[in-house]
Design a protein around this motif. Structure first.
Motif: not given
Length: 80
Positions: A15-30
């Motif tokens: 998906l070319d996602w950063s850890q930060e982007r995944l964290a935001g979309l999943a509503d969890v911390s980086r």
């Protein structure tokens, strides 16, 4: 579904996602993503479900352990 750190990293790469982007979309911390992917801790069931849901919403299919092993696949969007 049990999400493995390798699958998480592979799904983010597709998906070319950063850890930060995944964290935001999943509503969890980086730090949760970073620690999990680094093998420092497991995920709580609810956290895992949130991450899997974020991936599935983006078109990721997590493939169970089978003859060829675990995997990750990105569904192709249909041309309009």
């Amino acid at each position: 579904m049990i999400l493995l750190p390798e699958q998480c990293r592979a799904a983010r790469a597709l998906l070319d996602w950063s850890q930060e982007r995944l964290a935001g979309l999943a509503d969890v911390s980086r730090s949760t993503i970073r620690g999990f992917e680094g093998g420092h801790h497991d995920l709580h069931a609810a956290t895992e479900a949130q991450i899997v849901q974020a991936f599935q919403a983006a078109g990721i299919c997590l493939l169970p352990d089978g003859e060829d092993g675990l995997g990750v696949r990105l569904k192709r969007s249909k041309p309009s």
